[in-house]
Design a protein around this motif. Structure first.
Motif, PDB file in Angstrom:
ATOM      1  N   UNK A   1     -62.614 -74.122  47.423  1.00 26.84           N
ATOM      2  CA  UNK A   1     -63.504 -73.314  47.586  1.00 26.84           C
ATOM      3  C   UNK A   1     -64.717 -73.917  48.914  1.00 26.84           C
ATOM      4  N   UNK A   2     -65.583 -73.106  49.112  1.00 26.00           N
ATOM      5  CA  UNK A   2     -66.459 -73.543  50.561  1.00 26.00           C
ATOM      6  C   UNK A   2     -66.608 -74.922  50.586  1.00 26.00           C
ATOM      7  N   UNK A   3     -66.485 -75.338  51.932  1.00 26.55           N
ATOM      8  CA  UNK A   3     -66.618 -76.737  52.187  1.00 26.55           C
ATOM      9  C   UNK A   3     -67.873 -76.976  52.426  1.00 26.55           C
ATOM     10  N   UNK A   4     -68.151 -78.438  52.506  1.00 24.79           N
ATOM     11  CA  UNK A   4     -69.637 -78.995  52.843  1.00 24.79           C
ATOM     12  C   UNK A   4     -70.570 -78.148  53.916  1.00 24.79           C
ATOM     13  N   UNK A   5     -69.761 -78.128  55.116  1.00 30.91           N
ATOM     14  CA  UNK A   5     -70.570 -77.727  56.273  1.00 30.91           C
ATOM     15  C   UNK A   5     -71.086 -76.314  56.092  1.00 30.91           C
ATOM     16  N   UNK A   6     -70.148 -75.494  55.367  1.00 33.19           N
ATOM     17  CA  UNK A   6     -70.443 -74.115  55.191  1.00 33.19           C
ATOM     18  C   UNK A   6     -71.533 -74.074  54.326  1.00 33.19           C
ATOM     19  N   UNK A   7     -71.489 -74.853  53.227  1.00 31.18           N
ATOM     20  CA  UNK A   7     -72.500 -74.578  52.092  1.00 31.18           C
ATOM     21  C   UNK A   7     -73.869 -75.009  52.743  1.00 31.18           C
ATOM     22  N   UNK A   8     -73.829 -76.169  53.571  1.00 39.00           N
ATOM     23  CA  UNK A   8     -75.269 -76.329  54.255  1.00 39.00           C
ATOM     24  C   UNK A   8     -75.674 -75.341  55.102  1.00 39.00           C
ATOM     25  N   UNK A   9     -74.894 -74.794  56.028  1.00 36.49           N
ATOM     26  CA  UNK A   9     -74.772 -73.658  56.952  1.00 36.49           C
ATOM     27  C   UNK A   9     -75.627 -72.502  56.225  1.00 36.49           C
ATOM     28  N   UNK A  10     -75.010 -72.200  55.001  1.00 31.98           N
ATOM     29  CA  UNK A  10     -75.468 -70.908  54.286  1.00 31.98           C
ATOM     30  C   UNK A  10     -76.964 -71.207  53.899  1.00 31.98           C
ATOM     31  N   UNK A  11     -77.380 -72.264  53.293  1.00 28.46           N
ATOM     32  CA  UNK A  11     -78.585 -72.578  52.965  1.00 28.46           C
ATOM     33  C   UNK A  11     -79.563 -72.558  54.385  1.00 28.46           C
ATOM     34  N   UNK A  12     -79.074 -72.902  55.431  1.00 28.80           N
ATOM     35  CA  UNK A  12     -79.909 -73.186  56.619  1.00 28.80           C
ATOM     36  C   UNK A  12     -79.999 -71.552  57.105  1.00 28.80           C
ATOM     37  N   UNK A  13     -79.106 -70.681  56.863  1.00 31.45           N
ATOM     38  CA  UNK A  13     -79.375 -69.340  57.395  1.00 31.45           C
ATOM     39  C   UNK A  13     -80.382 -68.528  56.269  1.00 31.45           C
ATOM     40  N   UNK A  14     -79.999 -69.166  55.077  1.00 35.29           N
ATOM     41  CA  UNK A  14     -80.975 -68.545  53.909  1.00 35.29           C
ATOM     42  C   UNK A  14     -82.345 -68.980  54.281  1.00 35.29           C
ATOM     43  N   UNK A  15     -82.586 -70.053  54.432  1.00 39.11           N
ATOM     44  CA  UNK A  15     -84.081 -70.518  54.952  1.00 39.11           C
ATOM     45  C   UNK A  15     -84.656 -69.839  55.971  1.00 39.11           C
ATOM     46  N   UNK A  16     -83.844 -69.612  57.384  1.00 39.00           N
ATOM     47  CA  UNK A  16     -84.232 -68.862  58.351  1.00 39.00           C
ATOM     48  C   UNK A  16     -84.588 -67.452  58.021  1.00 39.00           C
ATOM     49  N   UNK A  17     -83.778 -66.874  56.950  1.00 36.32           N
ATOM     50  CA  UNK A  17     -84.279 -65.469  56.738  1.00 36.32           C
ATOM     51  C   UNK A  17     -85.166 -65.616  55.748  1.00 36.32           C
ATOM     52  N   UNK A  18     -85.985 -66.671  55.396  1.00 38.96           N
ATOM     53  CA  UNK A  18     -87.027 -66.632  54.644  1.00 38.96           C
ATOM     54  C   UNK A  18     -86.962 -66.975  52.965  1.00 38.96           C
ATOM     55  N   UNK A  19     -85.671 -67.435  52.688  1.00 40.87           N
ATOM     56  CA  UNK A  19     -85.345 -67.427  51.347  1.00 40.87           C
ATOM     57  C   UNK A  19     -85.446 -68.873  51.121  1.00 40.87           C
ATOM     58  N   UNK A  20     -86.097 -69.294  49.768  1.00 40.39           N
ATOM     59  CA  UNK A  20     -86.106 -70.718  49.268  1.00 40.39           C
ATOM     60  C   UNK A  20     -84.869 -71.197  48.449  1.00 40.39           C
ATOM     61  N   UNK A  21     -84.582 -72.233  48.389  1.00 42.22           N
ATOM     62  CA  UNK A  21     -83.239 -72.608  47.507  1.00 42.22           C
ATOM     63  C   UNK A  21     -83.288 -73.928  47.132  1.00 42.22           C
ATOM     64  N   UNK A  22     -82.329 -74.375  46.129  1.00 42.03           N
ATOM     65  CA  UNK A  22     -82.334 -75.585  45.500  1.00 42.03           C
ATOM     66  C   UNK A  22     -81.096 -76.313  46.177  1.00 42.03           C
TER      67      UNK A  22
END
Ligand code: V47
Length: 373
Positions: free
Chosen positions: A201-222
């Motif tokens: 499944x999705x590797x570490x860099x992509x996991x982190x990058x998806x959170x990075x993009x989500x944060x840029x779009x204004x979403x919060x995450x855990x």
């Protein structure tokens, strides 16, 4: 240094770390490994509790939420997972119709819920509209409820399956009602471990990058960390530091959630479950390493209720919520209840000497007129 004997911290070999924390100097990888190596769990806990009280005092957060796993069909074969079934039609495999999923919320119209938390398997055959409609339906039924749905691993899977970029997937889900991302799917970021326990499944860099993009779009995450299997202390601290680096960049993480490995009915069932002391130490070290993430959550379903309660003195300020109908941990052997009422959660927080605060997903205080602590 407060009221904990300096001699005890020094004897535990932690005097210099206490000084670093006092001076506001960040702990590094070697410091974190030393904290895990310390046999004096109380000394580590005392340091973590001090950081917890500096941020939150006695306040302890929880929310009124439900969990929904719409399908357990999953093309990934993570060694720790007891929930997934490879193909539709395999024994135990299920996929809810949209009506069935929406009904889970409809049937709780009497409950003052503030959050629906959705985590699914990676189903190879469902159309993207299944997910967008799932969200739209939830918003039609309860427009005010916060939708914390789909791990970064699911977002990556949708992008690959439906031929979109990660950002496009996030934008379309947001247009359908997505309000934030849960932290699942992080497991352990270190490649050595991830290759063994979650290789497809999705590797570490992509996991982190998806959170990075989500944060840029204004979403919060855990962000979560699955501990107590084959990872080393260094790999735990490395995991925390990767989350800390992204948080320096975006500020979008709300909570760090250590998840205790449950060994029943999965491919790592020969391993013992982590001990209560290990659980307390992981939460404490997380509080000490993650100086830029506001909340450390003990997911009581995973830790057990009593250990979660104790963890409120080891750096933890959040207990997740009522949960209701959790499957991932119960299929892996959890003996915790499947749900708690807000009254029960508030009572156990008070019994631990802390002050219960009902919050919404974004940590705004909720005053439920119905609930008298
Ligand atoms: O990613 C799966 C874990 C996670 C097992 O964001 C297991 O608020 C232990 O991420 N033993 C999903 N853990 C759950 C999750 C979560 C939980 C609570 C709150 C939030 C939040 C997120 O469950 C998976 C995986 O790491 N998991 N199987 C198991 N046998």
């Amino acid at each position: 240094m407060g009221d904990f004997p300096l001699s005890r911290l020094t004897h535990a070999g932690l005097g210099d770390l206490a000084e670093k924390l006092d001076a506001g100097v960040r702990l590094d990888l070697a410091d974190g490994v030393r904290l895990f190596g310390s046999r004096d769990v109380l000394a580590v806990g005392w340091l973590a509790n001090r950081e917890r009280e500096r941020r939150h005092g006695r306040r302890t957060y929880f929310n009124y939420n439900i969990r929904l796993e719409a399908t357990n069909v999953c093309v990934a074969s993570c060694l720790f997972c007891s929930f997934a079934r490879l193909k539709p039609g395999d024994p135990g495999a299920y996929t809810m119709s949209l009506e069935e999923a929406w009904d889970k919320l409809r049937r709780r119209s009497h409950q003052p819920l503030t959050e629906v938390h959705v985590v699914n398997g990676l189903h190879p055959d469902l159309p993207f509209e299944y997910y967008t409609e799932l969200l739209r339906g939830f918003k039609r039924i309860r427009p005010e409820v916060h939708l914390k749905c789909f791990t970064a691993v699911e977002i990556a899977f949708f992008a690959d399956l439906y031929g979109m970029s990660d950002e496009q997937v996030l934008r379309e889900l947001m247009a359908a009602g997505l309000d934030s991302l849960p932290g699942g799917g992080a497991e352990i970021f270190a490649e050595r471990v991830r290759r063994k326990i979650a290789h497809d499944k999705c590797g570490t860099e992509r996991y982190l990058d998806i959170h990075r993009v989500a944060h840029r779009l204004g979403l919060r995450s855990n962000v979560t960390m699955l501990y107590g299997h084959i990872e080393t202390a260094e790999e735990r601290v490395d995991h925390m530091l990767r989350a800390r680096r992204l948080q320096d960049e975006t500020g979008g993480f709300q909570a760090f959630i250590p998840l205790a490995f449950h060994p029943d009915n999965n491919q790592m069932r020969q391993l013992p479950a982590p001990s209560a002391t290990d659980t307390l130490q992981v939460h404490a070290v997380a509080r000490l390493m993650l100086d830029n993430i506001a909340h450390v959550k003990a997911f009581w379903i995973a830790t057990g209720v009593e250990v979660a309660q104790t963890a409120l003195w080891f750096g933890v300020d959040d207990l997740d919520g009522t949960v209701q109908e959790e499957k991932i941990y119960h299929m892996a052997g959890a003996r915790t209840p499947e749900a708690m009422t807000t009254r029960e959660i508030a009572r156990l927080i008070r019994a631990a000497g802390r002050e219960p605060v009902e919050r919404d997903t974004l940590y705004n205080e909720v005053r439920s007129a119905q609930v008298v602590w």
